[in-house]
Each structure stands twice: as C-alpha cells, then as structure tokens.
Design a protein around this motif. Sequence first.
Motif, PDB file in Angstrom:
ATOM      1  N   PRO B 160      32.796  41.504  25.188  1.00 50.82           N
ATOM      2  CA  PRO B 160      33.585  40.345  24.742  1.00 50.82           C
ATOM      3  C   PRO B 160      34.267  39.680  25.936  1.00 50.82           C
ATOM      4  CG  PRO B 160      34.145  42.316  23.481  1.00 50.82           C
ATOM      5  CD  PRO B 160      33.272  42.760  24.612  1.00 50.82           C
ATOM      6  N   ILE B 161      34.694  38.441  25.733  1.00 51.24           N
ATOM      7  CA  ILE B 161      35.375  37.680  26.771  1.00 51.24           C
ATOM      8  C   ILE B 161      36.884  37.696  26.495  1.00 51.24           C
ATOM      9  CG2 ILE B 161      35.661  35.357  27.744  1.00 51.24           C
ATOM     10  CD1 ILE B 161      33.016  36.639  28.484  1.00 51.24           C
ATOM     11  N   ARG B 162      37.650  37.885  27.561  1.00 48.98           N
ATOM     12  CA  ARG B 162      39.115  37.877  27.420  1.00 48.98           C
ATOM     13  C   ARG B 162      39.679  36.884  28.435  1.00 48.98           C
ATOM     14  NH1 ARG B 162      40.774  43.220  29.257  1.00 48.98           N
ATOM     15  NH2 ARG B 162      40.424  44.006  27.153  1.00 48.98           N
ATOM     16  N   ILE B 163      40.821  36.283  28.102  1.00 52.78           N
ATOM     17  CA  ILE B 163      41.511  35.448  29.090  1.00 52.78           C
ATOM     18  C   ILE B 163      42.453  36.361  29.868  1.00 52.78           C
ATOM     19  CG2 ILE B 163      43.026  33.453  29.475  1.00 52.78           C
ATOM     20  CD1 ILE B 163      40.302  32.669  28.271  1.00 52.78           C
ATOM     21  N   CYS B 164      42.298  36.391  31.173  1.00 51.03           N
ATOM     22  CA  CYS B 164      43.120  37.269  32.001  1.00 51.03           C
ATOM     23  C   CYS B 164      44.568  36.757  31.996  1.00 51.03           C
ATOM     24  CB  CYS B 164      42.574  37.310  33.426  1.00 51.03           C
ATOM     25  SG  CYS B 164      43.613  38.250  34.574  1.00 51.03           S
ATOM     26  N   ALA B 165      45.502  37.660  31.692  1.00 51.23           N
ATOM     27  CA  ALA B 165      46.905  37.250  31.594  1.00 51.23           C
ATOM     28  C   ALA B 165      47.453  36.868  32.965  1.00 51.23           C
ATOM     29  CB  ALA B 165      47.734  38.377  30.994  1.00 51.23           C
ATOM     30  N   ALA B 166      46.822  37.347  34.026  1.00 58.40           N
ATOM     31  CA  ALA B 166      47.332  37.083  35.375  1.00 58.40           C
ATOM     32  C   ALA B 166      46.813  35.746  35.920  1.00 58.40           C
ATOM     33  CB  ALA B 166      46.965  38.233  36.308  1.00 58.40           C
ATOM     34  N   CYS B 167      45.485  35.530  35.884  1.00 60.66           N
ATOM     35  CA  CYS B 167      44.939  34.297  36.487  1.00 60.66           C
ATOM     36  C   CYS B 167      44.617  33.225  35.455  1.00 60.66           C
ATOM     37  CB  CYS B 167      43.698  34.602  37.330  1.00 60.66           C
ATOM     38  SG  CYS B 167      42.278  35.203  36.375  1.00 60.66           S
ATOM     39  N   GLY B 168      44.581  33.601  34.181  1.00 64.71           N
ATOM     40  CA  GLY B 168      44.315  32.616  33.143  1.00 64.71           C
ATOM     41  C   GLY B 168      42.845  32.273  32.956  1.00 64.71           C
ATOM     42  N   GLU B 169      41.959  32.986  33.666  1.00 63.85           N
ATOM     43  CA  GLU B 169      40.541  32.685  33.527  1.00 63.85           C
ATOM     44  C   GLU B 169      39.843  33.639  32.558  1.00 63.85           C
ATOM     45  OE1 GLU B 169      38.232  31.871  37.063  1.00 63.85           O
ATOM     46  OE2 GLU B 169      40.038  31.319  38.172  1.00 63.85           O
ATOM     47  N   ALA B 170      38.769  33.129  31.952  1.00 68.06           N
ATOM     48  CA  ALA B 170      37.950  33.958  31.074  1.00 68.06           C
ATOM     49  C   ALA B 170      37.172  34.959  31.919  1.00 68.06           C
ATOM     50  CB  ALA B 170      37.000  33.072  30.290  1.00 68.06           C
ATOM     51  N   TYR B 171      37.041  36.204  31.432  1.00 70.96           N
ATOM     52  CA  TYR B 171      36.238  37.202  32.146  1.00 70.96           C
ATOM     53  C   TYR B 171      35.760  38.262  31.163  1.00 70.96           C
ATOM     54  CZ  TYR B 171      39.977  40.698  32.019  1.00 70.96           C
ATOM     55  OH  TYR B 171      40.906  41.606  31.597  1.00 70.96           O
ATOM     56  N   SER B 172      34.834  39.097  31.614  1.00 70.17           N
ATOM     57  CA  SER B 172      34.282  40.165  30.769  1.00 70.17           C
ATOM     58  C   SER B 172      35.343  41.229  30.544  1.00 70.17           C
ATOM     59  CB  SER B 172      33.076  40.817  31.451  1.00 70.17           C
ATOM     60  OG  SER B 172      32.006  39.925  31.480  1.00 70.17           O
ATOM     61  N   ALA B 173      35.752  41.368  29.305  1.00 66.59           N
ATOM     62  CA  ALA B 173      36.852  42.276  28.971  1.00 66.59           C
ATOM     63  C   ALA B 173      36.560  43.714  29.374  1.00 66.59           C
ATOM     64  CB  ALA B 173      37.150  42.189  27.479  1.00 66.59           C
ATOM     65  N   SER B 174      35.295  44.088  29.422  1.00 65.15           N
ATOM     66  CA  SER B 174      34.947  45.483  29.729  1.00 65.15           C
ATOM     67  C   SER B 174      35.314  45.873  31.154  1.00 65.15           C
ATOM     68  CB  SER B 174      33.445  45.703  29.532  1.00 65.15           C
ATOM     69  OG  SER B 174      32.722  44.896  30.436  1.00 65.15           O
ATOM     70  N   LEU B 175      35.675  44.889  31.984  1.00 69.29           N
ATOM     71  CA  LEU B 175      35.952  45.199  33.387  1.00 69.29           C
ATOM     72  C   LEU B 175      37.404  45.600  33.638  1.00 69.29           C
ATOM     73  CD1 LEU B 175      33.778  42.479  35.169  1.00 69.29           C
ATOM     74  CD2 LEU B 175      33.260  44.891  34.843  1.00 69.29           C
ATOM     75  N   GLY B 176      38.179  45.745  32.575  1.00 69.86           N
ATOM     76  CA  GLY B 176      39.563  46.204  32.744  1.00 69.86           C
ATOM     77  C   GLY B 176      40.555  45.073  32.582  1.00 69.86           C
ATOM     78  N   ASN B 177      41.836  45.406  32.743  1.00 71.84           N
ATOM     79  CA  ASN B 177      42.889  44.434  32.468  1.00 71.84           C
ATOM     80  C   ASN B 177      44.048  44.658  33.431  1.00 71.84           C
ATOM     81  OD1 ASN B 177      44.573  42.582  31.284  1.00 71.84           O
ATOM     82  ND2 ASN B 177      44.671  43.597  29.280  1.00 71.84           N
ATOM     83  N   PRO B 178      44.465  43.703  34.275  1.00 74.76           N
ATOM     84  CA  PRO B 178      43.916  42.349  34.368  1.00 74.76           C
ATOM     85  C   PRO B 178      42.504  42.369  34.967  1.00 74.76           C
ATOM     86  CG  PRO B 178      45.419  42.738  36.182  1.00 74.76           C
ATOM     87  CD  PRO B 178      45.480  43.958  35.297  1.00 74.76           C
ATOM     88  N   CYS B 179      41.951  41.179  35.248  1.00 75.44           N
ATOM     89  CA  CYS B 179      40.570  41.106  35.716  1.00 75.44           C
ATOM     90  C   CYS B 179      40.464  41.687  37.130  1.00 75.44           C
ATOM     91  CB  CYS B 179      40.082  39.664  35.683  1.00 75.44           C
ATOM     92  SG  CYS B 179      40.624  38.662  37.089  1.00 75.44           S
ATOM     93  N   PRO B 180      39.260  42.078  37.541  1.00 79.60           N
ATOM     94  CA  PRO B 180      39.095  42.684  38.871  1.00 79.60           C
ATOM     95  C   PRO B 180      39.669  41.828  39.999  1.00 79.60           C
ATOM     96  CG  PRO B 180      37.095  42.986  37.589  1.00 79.60           C
ATOM     97  CD  PRO B 180      37.989  42.088  36.778  1.00 79.60           C
ATOM     98  N   ALA B 181      39.538  40.504  39.912  1.00 78.08           N
ATOM     99  CA  ALA B 181      40.064  39.652  40.980  1.00 78.08           C
ATOM    100  C   ALA B 181      41.576  39.822  41.097  1.00 78.08           C
ATOM    101  CB  ALA B 181      39.697  38.190  40.721  1.00 78.08           C
ATOM    102  N   CYS B 182      42.253  39.910  39.948  1.00 79.24           N
ATOM    103  CA  CYS B 182      43.711  40.050  39.958  1.00 79.24           C
ATOM    104  C   CYS B 182      44.147  41.473  40.327  1.00 79.24           C
ATOM    105  CB  CYS B 182      44.297  39.618  38.613  1.00 79.24           C
ATOM    106  SG  CYS B 182      44.095  37.836  38.360  1.00 79.24           S
ATOM    107  N   ARG B 183      43.187  42.385  40.378  1.00 78.48           N
ATOM    108  CA  ARG B 183      43.475  43.736  40.880  1.00 78.48           C
ATOM    109  C   ARG B 183      43.130  43.846  42.366  1.00 78.48           C
ATOM    110  NH1 ARG B 183      40.259  45.465  36.269  1.00 78.48           N
ATOM    111  NH2 ARG B 183      38.815  46.462  37.722  1.00 78.48           N
ATOM    112  N   GLY B 184      42.840  42.713  42.993  1.00 80.48           N
ATOM    113  CA  GLY B 184      42.609  42.726  44.439  1.00 80.48           C
ATOM    114  C   GLY B 184      41.167  42.953  44.845  1.00 80.48           C
ATOM    115  N   GLU B 185      40.238  42.860  43.887  1.00 80.23           N
ATOM    116  CA  GLU B 185      38.834  43.143  44.209  1.00 80.23           C
ATOM    117  C   GLU B 185      38.009  41.884  44.457  1.00 80.23           C
ATOM    118  OE1 GLU B 185      37.468  45.703  41.048  1.00 80.23           O
ATOM    119  OE2 GLU B 185      39.237  46.984  41.256  1.00 80.23           O
TER     120      GLU B 185
END
Lengths: 192, 192
Positions: B160-185
């Motif tokens: 499923p798709i989730r809106i990341c609470a940190a960056c506000g962008e849609a991303y694959s929810a299965s990749l964790g929360n917040p999105c990998p980019a907002c975790r520094g990856e």
Amino acid sequence: MKIGTKDFDEFVKEVQAFHGNIAPGVVAGGIMVDLAIKHLPPGILFDAVCETGHCLPDAVQLLTPCTMGNGWLKVVETGRFAVALYDKYTGEGMRVFLDAAKLRDFPEIRAWFLREKRKEDQDMGMLLDEFRRAGGGIFTISPVRMSPAFLEGKKRKKSPIRICAACGEAYSASLGNPCPACRGEGPYVVEH
Amino acid sequence: MKIGTKDFDEFVKEVQAFHGNIAPGVVAGGIMVDLAIKHLPPGILFDAVCETGHCLPDAVQLLTPCTMGNGWLKVVETGRFAVALYDKYTGEGMRVFLDAAKLRDFPEIRAWFLREKRKEDQDMGMLLDEFRRAGGGIFTISPVRMSPAFLEGKKRKKSPIRICAACGEAYSASLGNPCPACRGEGPYVVEH
C-alpha cells in the motif's frame, strides 16, 4: 504535449515497445524526466537517480543517455515516486516527484498512484487523457544536491579481476574471496 | 554472425545508440543473451538475471522484453560476467558466462576482460573482429534452477501507499515509517 522531442502519443508507443505495456508509471516518468531536463542548465553532462525501481528507470532510459548498464542511472530505493537528474561533476541537480497533493482534479491518476484501484479496474484511456491534460501540473520540482557519500560510491574504480578458486570463473576481486556466488549469495539452487 | 534477428554490425550500432558507446561488455552480452535464448524451450515466458550491473543489463534490455523498470530483469551482484534467462513460472533456465579459460586465441578480448589493458589502450576494431570470429565459442552455457528465495523475492506484492508524515510524499508503506529518505537513506544532502 511534448515529451522530449516526441509527441505524447509517440512517447506512449515507445513505452509500449520498450517496457512491454503502457505502464502509467513510465508515462508519468516521461513527463518527470522531461521537466527535470528543462530545468537543468543547458549542455551539462547529467546522471540520473530513481527513488524506486518500478517503472521510472525505463522512462530515464528512453529519454536520456543514462542506462542501468552504463552506470549513469542508479536506483536508490526510498519508495518515493521521484527522479533526479544532476550535474555529474558538481552533484547539483533537479528532483521531480509526483505530488499526491496535486491530484484532486485527476481521479484516475490518483486512484492508480495511491493504489486505490486494482490494475484490471484502471481505465487506460482515461489515465492517458488525464496525463495529457495534467502535463507538468501534478509534479513538484526542486533543486537538490547529491550527497558526497552517494557521489563517492559512484566513483569507485573497477577492481582487478580474479579467478575464483571455488567456481573457476573470473570476478571482481574487490567482492571478497571466494566470489559472492560461492559464498551462497547467488540466485541459483546450487547442485553438488 | 547474427545477434537475435540482427546482423552483428547492426547490433553494434544499437549498442552505441542505447549505451552511449560501443562497450565490449554490451557486445559480449549480446552474444550471451542470444546464446541463452537459443537454448531455452521456444515460446516460454522468461525473466533475466545479470550477475553484474556493468554492461550486461543493457544487452538484456536491447534483446529481450526484460527491463529494469518492468521488473523482469534483476541484477544480483556476484561480480561474475554472467547472465541467466529462466522460465518465470518454473525457475528453470540457462546461464551463460564469458569463460576466461577459452580466451587463448583472443588476446584483445582477454586483455579487456581480465582488465590487463587500460581502456585507452584497447583496440576497438580488433576487439570487434575477435568477437565476430569467436561467436559463441568463448562462453560456457549450462542449465540452472533459480533458488526459491530469489523467486519468492520477485513475487512480493506491491505494498500500500502511505503519505510520509515527515516529507509529505507518497511512498511504499512496506519500507517503514517515516520513509527511507527521511531516515537518512536518500542520495541527497538534506538542507534544514
């Protein structure tokens, strides 16, 4: 609407030929890559990064000199539907993402993008009409700078070649000894 | 020599156009993919795996329906110069590698493959002549079965798709929360 030097419909045909079907993600990706190129200084040598391996790499490969095999295109999986093109020397570039906040007037794109509809329930004609109508309006573009770690990772020199003592095949010596496949990291069932 | 439905020289032109230059690795890859296809049962639906990200993915993308963006082509980095095409339902297929033990009569290919010569010292005309003369003779082909773990990894459903609470962008929810980019990856310098 033009995508690169092509008419929208011509680009859609190329998507079909290369990708195997008219995937909405590659169509969206085409508009994104086109947008990014238009916002880069003209004439620079750019590399590309996709934030998902789904669809976007094919748009980059259709519209730019960057491919997976020549190393100018990388995938860094953040799960976001975004692509960045950047100056390969300075790391400065433009990032484009499909912006869920801009989809109010494009229900078919929204349903596809947020996975609210199953693939078989999507209306491809309507989707393409909405992409044509939306153009660049459903994306957000902003400048980015690539991280030193990312750029450093790309600069790595090709390692010497070694013959693996276990399988007898040539491989990149930098990957350890024996080769990764002989350490159980290959994709095959190994038969003894 | 033919590569797929194309004459060798015609294929070399396509390599130049897609890959940006006549890379020996993509030329070799073309012969390898052609060999693998000829050894598969006719008419099956196949997927592809490259054991290196250098060059080989472009040969696969030029000669088969498998691309990085449609997911039918994967790279599993073992560092070996090998490609496998396999039945996407059974996982049975054919693997081809460039065999260093078969290069005695092809000194220019050998020097390129084992990285004994700098790129600028390679003689492209001689390399292409040797590839033309060698044909399939410098490769080894054998049947393989893809591992259940590899096939399982490919079957994963789109999350499923989730809106990341940190960056506000849609991303694959299965990749964790917040999105990998907002975790520094992510690949960018983040500015605050």
